[in-house]
Design a protein around this motif. Structure first.
Motif, PDB file in Angstrom:
ATOM      1  N   ASP A  81       0.819  -1.215   0.000  1.00  0.00           N
ATOM      2  CA  ASP A  81       0.000   0.000   0.000  1.00  0.00           C
ATOM      3  C   ASP A  81       0.849   1.260   0.000  1.00  0.00           C
ATOM      4  N   GLU A  82       2.063   1.202  -0.534  1.00  0.00           N
ATOM      5  CA  GLU A  82       2.991   2.330  -0.457  1.00  0.00           C
ATOM      6  C   GLU A  82       2.514   3.502  -1.312  1.00  0.00           C
ATOM      7  N   SER A  83       2.436   4.680  -0.708  1.00  0.00           N
ATOM      8  CA  SER A  83       2.062   5.902  -1.415  1.00  0.00           C
ATOM      9  C   SER A  83       3.318   6.560  -1.995  1.00  0.00           C
ATOM     10  N   GLU A  85       5.420   7.941   0.756  1.00  0.00           N
ATOM     11  CA  GLU A  85       6.131   6.893   1.502  1.00  0.00           C
ATOM     12  C   GLU A  85       7.290   6.331   0.683  1.00  0.00           C
TER      13      GLU A  85
END
Length: 517
Positions: free
Chosen positions: A360-362, A365
């Motif tokens: 779920d890395e943005s 991030e």
């Protein structure tokens, strides 16, 4: 306010490049900033996206003192400025500075003998000074904020010795509206000592000249030496976990309350406050008063303090478009981290190896993960007993740009974990307060994963490339190809167990595959 156009389609690389980080062909760059209160020389390591100051010195020449009454720069201020620039030219030459720019602002712009000062500097020091207009001051201050933060949007206020400029930062652009007020530290100091109500005069100016597009924007970026000192004093009295001005963020209501506190104190008491030097104490009431009135009128939600302003905006404007779109945090981290790594090619390999660690890395991030990989070998020369603590402290205080205090805390906690530090260490308490439980967990997982990577591969890209890490709901698996020849060693297993604990899974295992990964 409008919004910048076309920014979503612009390529903003987040890669690590040892060749780019190891550039030694760029010469030192210097800029002399002739302000209304002080004259300063800053020499940077290079003219680039994340310049690091090699030398920084100022001389308090107070060019703007008495200017409103006489229209002239005083004889003493004139002399001291010429002498300061001559000295700065000698220092720059001795340091091998290839390019030395000089700018002048409000005092020189307004003074009847301002052009005479510029000519004297040209004659005595051999330097051509560019006198900036109010519009240019506002634009370069906003560009300084754009260069120092990750895609900022808000109103930039730059309070110098002679004037206050307001402009809008719109991601990578400066808004069309701008305004310059005669509300620098020196004229406001004089105003506060006069018979008129200074607060009422300032409010009237703000109401008369401020563009309506500047009102009620969420963020106000505060630039200038007086407001930096204000931030230092607030951080010291409120025990801020990160002792760095750049990126310090507080509610506007809290900034106004602290400004009112300063205004109630006599100068002797202000000079005793932590974070305020004796030289700055004299102008702190003026800085506090202007900040209070600006925040009241503009009504932002938060104040973010910037260590970067006109000088850095000028520097940023000299870069080509491709370099301006490099990420300032990633560039600064790799300029520091990669040349000092045992194997400069290893941090880029870490970026690829940790790519799938978080599903779920943005984008925000990801830039922190890439930055951490660049800094991952920062402490290798330290004694093993102090690596975790020293790396943590360096990241908390190093002059990186392009990040706020919670992001600093994330990097510091993650780097501490990368060196096998315990998360219950007392000195981590301040940084941990800035992170949510989810952010703390992510920082620990990322740090422990890098710890595994270094122990597994010995810091060599070839071994790392022949392995992969997967975190399941109840099991952590490290898969290693045969050519890597890495056995199920106790050292690797211990570090894998630390990662499993951080990830909250019960089991961890090392699997040697029949073929290479």
């Amino acid at each position: 306010m409008g919004t910048s156009t076309g920014t979503a389609a612009i390529h903003r690389p987040l890669d690590l490049d040892p060749k780019r980080a190891g550039r030694l062909d760029r010469a030192h760059y210097g800029i002399i900033d002739i302000g209304s209160n002080s004259v300063r020389l800053v020499v940077y390591d290079q003219l680039g996206r994340a310049p690091l100051p090699r030398f920084n010195e100022k001389s308090l020449c107070r060019l703007g003192e008495g200017l409103a009454q006489t229209g002239l720069i005083s004889v003493e201020g004139f002399r001291r400025t010429v002498e300061a620039v001559r000295r700065f030219r000698a220092v720059a030459d001795a340091m091998g500075v290839a390019r030395l720019d000089a700018t002048a602002t409000e005092a020189v712009r307004r003074a009847e003998n301002g052009k005479d000062l510029v000519e004297a500097i040209r004659t005595e020091a051999g330097i051509d000074v560019r006198i900036l207009s109010g519009a240019e001051e506002a634009r370069f201050a906003a560009l300084g904020v754009i260069s120092g933060f990750h895609r900022p949007v808000g109103i930039v206020g730059d309070m110098g010795g002679g004037s206050l400029e307001l402009a809008a930062a719109l991601d990578d652009q400066v808004g069309e509206d701008w305004v310059s007020f005669p509300l620098g530290a020196l004229p406001v100091e004089a105003l506060m000592q006069g018979p008129d109500d200074a607060k009422r005069r300032i409010d009237a100016l703000l109401k008369e000249k401020t563009p309506t597009s500047f009102l009620k924007q969420p963020i106000f970026f505060a630039v200038g030496g007086g407001w930096r000192t204000f931030a230092k004093a607030h951080m010291a009295t409120h025990a801020a976990p990160v002792p760095v001005v750049h990126g310090y963020r507080i509610p506007a209501s809290e900034a106004r309350a602290f400004a009112k506190t300063l205004l109630r104190l006599p100068l002797a008491k202000i000079a005793e406050l932590p974070g305020i030097s004796r030289r700055r104490a004299r102008t702190m009431p003026a800085a506090a008063l202007v900040l209070d009135r600006v925040l009241k009128y503009l009504a932002p939600d938060e104040v973010v303090f910037s260590a970067l302003g006109l000088r850095e905006g000028w520097l940023y404007s000299q870069l080509d478009a491709e370099e301006r779109y490099l990420d300032p945090l990633v560039e600064g981290a790799q300029l520091i981290g990669l040349p000092g790594s045992r194997v400069p090619d290893f941090p880029p390999a870490l970026v690829a190896w940790t790519e799938g660690l978080f599903t779920d890395e943005s984008p925000a991030e990801k830039r922190l993960r890439v930055t951490l990989c660049a800094l991952s070998d920062l402490g290798w020369r330290d004694h093993p007993d102090i690596r975790a603590e020293e790396s943590h402290r360096r990241v908390l205080q190093f002059p990186f740009i392009g990040l706020d205090h919670p992001e600093r805390a994330f990097l510091a906690i993650a780097l501490h974990a990368r060196h096998a530090g315990r998360l219950d260490a007392p000195y981590l308490a301040g940084a941990l307060k800035l992170l949510s439980p989810a952010e703390r967990r992510r920082a620990e997982i990322l740090g422990r994963a890098l710890l595994v990577a270094y122990r597994l591969s010995g810091g060599t890209p070839a071994v790392l490339a022949n392995s992969r890490l997967s975190i399941g709901s109840n099991r952590l698996r490290l898969e290693v190809g045969r050519s890597a020849r890495v056995p199920d060693s106790e050292a690797v297993s211990e570090r894998l167990s630390l990662l499993a604990a951080a990830a909250g899974v019960k089991f961890s295992e090392i699997t040697e595959l029949a073929e290479d990964v």
